[in-house]
Write an enzyme that holds these catalytic residues in place. Structure first.
Site, short mmCIF file in Angstrom:
data_model
loop_
_atom_site.label_atom_id
_atom_site.label_comp_id
_atom_site.label_asym_id
_atom_site.label_seq_id
_atom_site.Cartn_x
_atom_site.Cartn_y
_atom_site.Cartn_z
N THR A 169 0.81 -1.22 0.00
CA THR A 169 0.00 0.00 0.00
C THR A 169 0.84 1.26 0.00
O THR A 169 0.33 2.33 -0.34
CB THR A 169 -0.95 0.03 1.21
OG1 THR A 169 -0.18 -0.07 2.42
CG2 THR A 169 -1.93 -1.13 1.15
N ARG B 284 8.63 3.21 1.03
CA ARG B 284 9.49 4.18 1.72
C ARG B 284 10.92 3.99 1.27
O ARG B 284 11.34 2.87 1.00
CB ARG B 284 9.44 3.98 3.24
CG ARG B 284 8.15 4.37 3.93
CD ARG B 284 7.08 3.33 3.86
NE ARG B 284 7.49 2.01 4.27
CZ ARG B 284 7.48 1.59 5.53
NH1 ARG B 284 7.08 2.40 6.48
NH2 ARG B 284 7.84 0.34 5.83
N HIS C 157 12.84 -10.41 0.78
CA HIS C 157 11.48 -10.55 1.27
C HIS C 157 11.37 -9.72 2.54
O HIS C 157 12.14 -9.90 3.48
CB HIS C 157 11.13 -12.01 1.56
CG HIS C 157 9.71 -12.20 1.98
ND1 HIS C 157 9.28 -13.30 2.66
CD2 HIS C 157 8.61 -11.41 1.81
CE1 HIS C 157 7.99 -13.21 2.89
NE2 HIS C 157 7.56 -12.05 2.39
N ASP C 158 10.42 -8.80 2.58
CA ASP C 158 10.39 -7.84 3.68
C ASP C 158 10.27 -8.52 5.04
O ASP C 158 10.80 -8.01 6.04
CB ASP C 158 9.29 -6.80 3.48
CG ASP C 158 7.91 -7.38 3.21
OD1 ASP C 158 7.73 -8.62 3.32
OD2 ASP C 158 7.00 -6.60 2.88
#
Length: 495
Positions: free
Chosen positions: A18, A21, A241-242
């Site tokens: 969504t 940053r 991968h976050d």
């Protein structure tokens, strides 16, 4: 470079479904610090009934943020993390073929069932160890069989690898992200090429694997010129991968801990030294994903705060009064607890809400179907979502511990959900364990720490990284409270 040096400064690109940053990260003087330099909205774009990511827009905003980091101080490295699974396909000349589909696109409907009928669920899990999610990369590629785009594809790049390729020209797949695709052999640490062949997928599109902390290479000359930086600034393959990056940023002291990376999705699990590939783990639908330093993230994907954010969007579009998040949370905290719980992982909550089918009405419909009290007001729906999340967290923390044979002493909540005090308290109550909430930007911190080690900082292992986070950031502790029958609430959900 020593931690005593104040001069290690990197750009951490942290992309969410969504919003995105770009952070500046600094390691030195016994601390790690991050500052947000650029934030931009993100979201899938619907075109002729399909959902796509505006990947060129993401790339543009990423460059804007990196440029701002470079403008405000030295830049020693760049790392990119994002959500998993979604990918772009390149042709023989390295050009992007078509659009980058969102995993929430409807093209994958029914594909998993066809694959499982051919391969068998136990065989597939025994190879990949991955939770059955209908939009896994495997199913996206199967859905694309026979298309002009897949037939012409030379290379598949997951989103952080695609963005890194545009910066450096280097082709590869960072391992923590590759392990989420259901195309990775978790036992062997290689691509599952036999699986691809059996399903008629072109295994040649799978790029070489690379470990977190490896260097992609320096910036391409035109990119360096555009950013106004030296061409020898390296791009580092972080835990792209976050969630892999976020788990690095967990400020854990105890060796046995559970974590919840709480954001659009909630990733609920444990950090282990080997995968759990038992039939019980498969039936519980847990996933084994690669983490930093050859760890395994044994976890469950839970729908997460996506459901609440989609509800907030719906109320905002309909101009409901008092539907901002903070007033809603205050009102929800005053309502009767556990009055309504629903299966927060119901697949009907997966796709974005529409004017004809908004998310709050879906929640109410699920409640009615389950025989629960139907929530009508925004506050009641908010309370239902948070109670349901806490019940799901309880179930999955306990299940993970039982399957892995561990006993967590504490639950660490990181990510945006760590700011939701009501949800954190409910999670402590539901799990019967203390919750340590924060840091919010755990994924960006993990990104910075892995870059730092690759660039010479004295961070030999995960305990050293986490010790640095603990010394740099405060966390809030929530003790479990007695008084509610969480076991009975869990029993109201489908098994």
């Amino acid at each position: 470079m020593s931690l005593l040096s104040p001069h290690l400064r990197v750009a951490a690109v942290d992309l969410g479904a969504t919003s995105g940053r770009v952070m500046s990260g600094r390691i030195g003087g016994g601390r790690v610090e991050i500052d947000e330099m650029h934030r931009f909205p993100n979201g899938a774009v619907r075109v002729r009934g399909s959902l796509f990511w505006d990947v060129l827009g993401i790339h543009r905003e990423m460059l804007t943020g990196i440029r701002e980091v470079a403008r405000t101080g030295p830049l020693h490295g760049i790392g990119i993390d994002s959500w998993a699974i979604d990918h772009g396909l390149l042709d023989h000349d390295g050009q992007l073929l078509g659009q980058v589909f969102s995993h929430r696109d409807a093209r994958v409907e029914g594909v998993a069932e066809k694959v499982l009928a051919q391969i068998g669920a136990a065989t597939l899990y025994g190879t990949t160890g991955i939770q059955q999610l209908p939009f896994n990369t495997l199913y996206q590629l199967v859905a694309a069989r026979g298309t002009t785009v897949l037939d012409a594809a030379e290379t598949m790049l997951l989103l952080p690898d695609l963005l890194g390729y545009w910066l450096t020209g280097a082709i590869g797949a960072e391992r923590t992200n590759a392990s989420t695709t259901q195309l990775y052999d978790v036992r062997q640490g290689t691509w599952a090429v036999d699986l691809c062949r059996e399903l008629g997928l072109p295994e040649g599109v799978l790029p070489p694997l690379r470990d977190p902390g490896s260097l992609l290479g320096p910036l391409l000359p035109d990119v360096a010129q555009d950013l106004g930086v030296s061409g020898d600034v390296p791009v580092v393959a972080v835990g792209s991968h976050d969630t892999a990056s976020a788990v690095v940023g967990v400020p854990a002291e105890a060796s046995d801990f559970a974590y919840i990376s709480s954001g659009t999705w909630s990733l609920v699990g444990l950090e282990l030294d080997r995968p759990v590939l038992t039939e019980e783990a498969r039936l519980a639908d847990f996933t084994n994903e690669v983490g930093i330093d050859k760890t395994i993230r044994f976890l469950k994907n839970v729908m997460g705060l996506w459901v609440l954010s989609e509800s907030l969007r719906s109320w905002s579009e309909r101009r409901y009064q008092g539907s901002e998040l903070d007033p809603l949370l205050a009102a929800a905290a005053e309502l009767e607890p556990l009055r309504t719980v629903v299966d927060i992982n119901d697949p009907r909550l997966l796709s974005p809400g529409t004017a004809a089918d908004p998310m709050p009405e879906r929640i109410a419909a699920l409640a009615a179907e389950a025989g629960e009290a139907i929530p009508h007001s925004p506050a009641a729906i908010t309370r239902c979502i948070l109670d349901s999340l806490a019940v799901a967290y309880r179930r999955h923390v306990r299940t993970a511990a039982a399957l892995a044979g561990t006993s967590p002493e504490v639950v660490h909540v990181v990510g945006g959900g760590s700011q939701n005090q009501l949800l954190c308290q409910l999670t402590a109550d539901a799990c019967g364990l203390p919750v340590l909430a924060g840091p919010v930007e755990a994924a960006a911190l993990g990104n910075v720490l892995v870059q730092g080690r690759a660039l010479g900082a004295d961070l030999p292992d995960l305990p050293a990284m986490r010790d640095l986070v603990r010394r740099s950031y405060d966390v809030r502790r929530f003790e479990p409270r007695d008084g509610l029958d969480w076991a009975a609430a869990e029993a109201r959900l489908p098994s």
